[in-house]
Design a protein around this motif. Structure first.
Motif, short mmCIF file in Angstrom:
data_model
loop_
_atom_site.label_atom_id
_atom_site.label_comp_id
_atom_site.label_asym_id
_atom_site.label_seq_id
_atom_site.Cartn_x
_atom_site.Cartn_y
_atom_site.Cartn_z
N VAL A 46 1.07 3.98 -3.11
CA VAL A 46 0.80 5.40 -2.85
C VAL A 46 1.95 6.25 -3.37
O VAL A 46 1.74 7.29 -4.03
N GLN A 47 3.17 5.82 -3.10
CA GLN A 47 4.34 6.58 -3.56
C GLN A 47 4.39 6.63 -5.09
O GLN A 47 4.65 7.69 -5.68
N ALA A 48 4.13 5.50 -5.73
CA ALA A 48 4.17 5.47 -7.19
C ALA A 48 3.07 6.34 -7.80
O ALA A 48 3.31 7.07 -8.77
N ALA A 49 1.86 6.25 -7.23
CA ALA A 49 0.76 7.06 -7.75
C ALA A 49 1.04 8.55 -7.58
O ALA A 49 0.71 9.36 -8.45
N THR A 50 1.67 8.90 -6.47
CA THR A 50 2.01 10.30 -6.23
C THR A 50 3.06 10.78 -7.23
O THR A 50 2.96 11.90 -7.76
N GLN A 51 4.05 9.94 -7.52
CA GLN A 51 5.06 10.31 -8.51
C GLN A 51 4.44 10.47 -9.90
O GLN A 51 4.80 11.39 -10.64
N GLY B 23 0.82 -1.21 0.00
CA GLY B 23 0.00 0.00 0.00
C GLY B 23 0.85 1.25 0.00
O GLY B 23 0.60 2.20 -0.77
N HIS B 24 1.86 1.28 0.85
CA HIS B 24 2.75 2.44 0.90
C HIS B 24 3.50 2.61 -0.43
O HIS B 24 3.67 3.74 -0.91
#
Length: 321
Positions: free
Chosen positions: A259-264, A255-256
């Motif tokens: 989230v990081q990939a989607a934010t990038q 999940g973390h």
């Protein structure tokens, strides 16, 4: 693509639940899916797949029901005292040494809390004694049982034989929700990358963005494989607490990462309220913190392996045939 690689019957349950959450939320969604008769304390839930598929769809839509709290209390339970009549009962899950989280809209419900060392207690109307875990998402209510009136339902010796089973259902249910959130994050990120244009091209046409999303999809697929394996065993009558804990640990970590990939991939818009990543990110953080964070569970698994005489195989692929 992921759906065609997963067990067909489970995927059908998930598709039906996704359709319902597209129109309904809360008790209306639970009733439309037909779960009410299955989610009673000590119910003989032979096949948890419909409930887990429902929770996965709930995570995808960021919806709010009390199914997770009711699902945890199905199956064998200790011979506790009488539960309050005519009131819905939900399980609460540990956040830290003094706080518990209770899922879903819960007016008129009671919370059952498993407090190590004290046994199982019930808190009447926890909504009045608690607060939202996230001010932007009222899915989880956090309470401190030391500041609320409680009634003991079962003493510690009675609970010991049932604790692992209850926790296993909790871990699988939370992992299902996180997997659903991960699917939504990736779907939204891919859709955004396919429409957002820079320098005359969609950003999804750039290899750097493709790599980010491809690695995130691989992470999600790993989680889906382990989750589907645990779910298949549970539906066959083997609810493995160690495997369920591993699934929950992987769900938090994945999940973390997603989230990081989607934010990038989506950039600055992901930090705004107008876009879905912000809200879904918060849901992942709160779910990961409940019933043991991924960091804590991975550390616990490591301690057990280090202190044991052998390194256990997490999956025995021969058992899948």
């Amino acid at each position: 693509m992921l759906e065609i690689l997963r067990p067909a019957e489970y995927a059908d349950f998930r598709s039906a639940a996704l359709s319902i959450f597209g129109r309904l939320d809360g008790d209306a969604a639970v009733e439309a899916f037909g779960l009410d008769d299955l989610l009673t304390p000590s119910a003989d839930l032979d096949d948890p797949r419909p409930v887990l598929a429902f929770l996965e769809a709930q995570g995808y839509h960021g919806a709010r029901t009390d199914v997770l709290g009711r699902f945890a209390l199905t199956g064998p339970l200790p011979p506790w005292g009488a539960l309050p009549a005519q009131r819905r009962v939900l399980a609460g899950f540990t956040v830290d040494t003094t706080r518990f989280a209770i899922p879903g809209p819960i007016p008129g419900s009671d919370a059952v809390l498993d407090i190590p060392g004290a046994g199982v207690v019930v808190v009447a109307d926890p909504l009045a004694a608690g607060r939202a875990a996230d001010e932007a998402d009222d899915y989880l209510t956090v309470i401190d049982p030391t500041t609320a009136p409680t009634t003991v339902l079962a003493t510690e010796p009675l609970v010991n034989d049932f604790r692992a089973d209850l926790l296993a259902r909790t871990h699988l249910g939370i992992a299902a929700e996180i997997l659903g959130v991960c699917d939504r994050l990736l779907d939204d990120a891919v859709a955004y990358a396919g429409t957002r244009r820079q320098f005359g091209r969609t950003i999804g046409s750039y290899q750097a963005v493709q790599h980010i999303l491809a690695w995130a999809a691989a992470e999600r697929y790993q989680l889906a494989c382990l989750f589907d394996h645990a779910t298949a065993l549970a539906s066959a009558g083997t609810l493995d607490p160690a495997l369920a804990r591993a699934v929950k640990a992987m769900a938090g970590r994945v999940g973390h990462a997603i989230v990081q990939a989607a934010t990038q991939a989506t950039g600055a818009i992901s930090f705004t309220w107008e876009y879905s990543v912000n809200r879904l990110h918060r849901r992942v953080l709160t779910l990961d913190a409940v019933a043991g964070s991924s960091a804590d569970l991975i550390a616990a698994i490591g301690r057990e392996i280090r202190s044991g005489d052998e390194y256990p195989e997490l999956l025995d692929l021969a058992d899948l045939t």
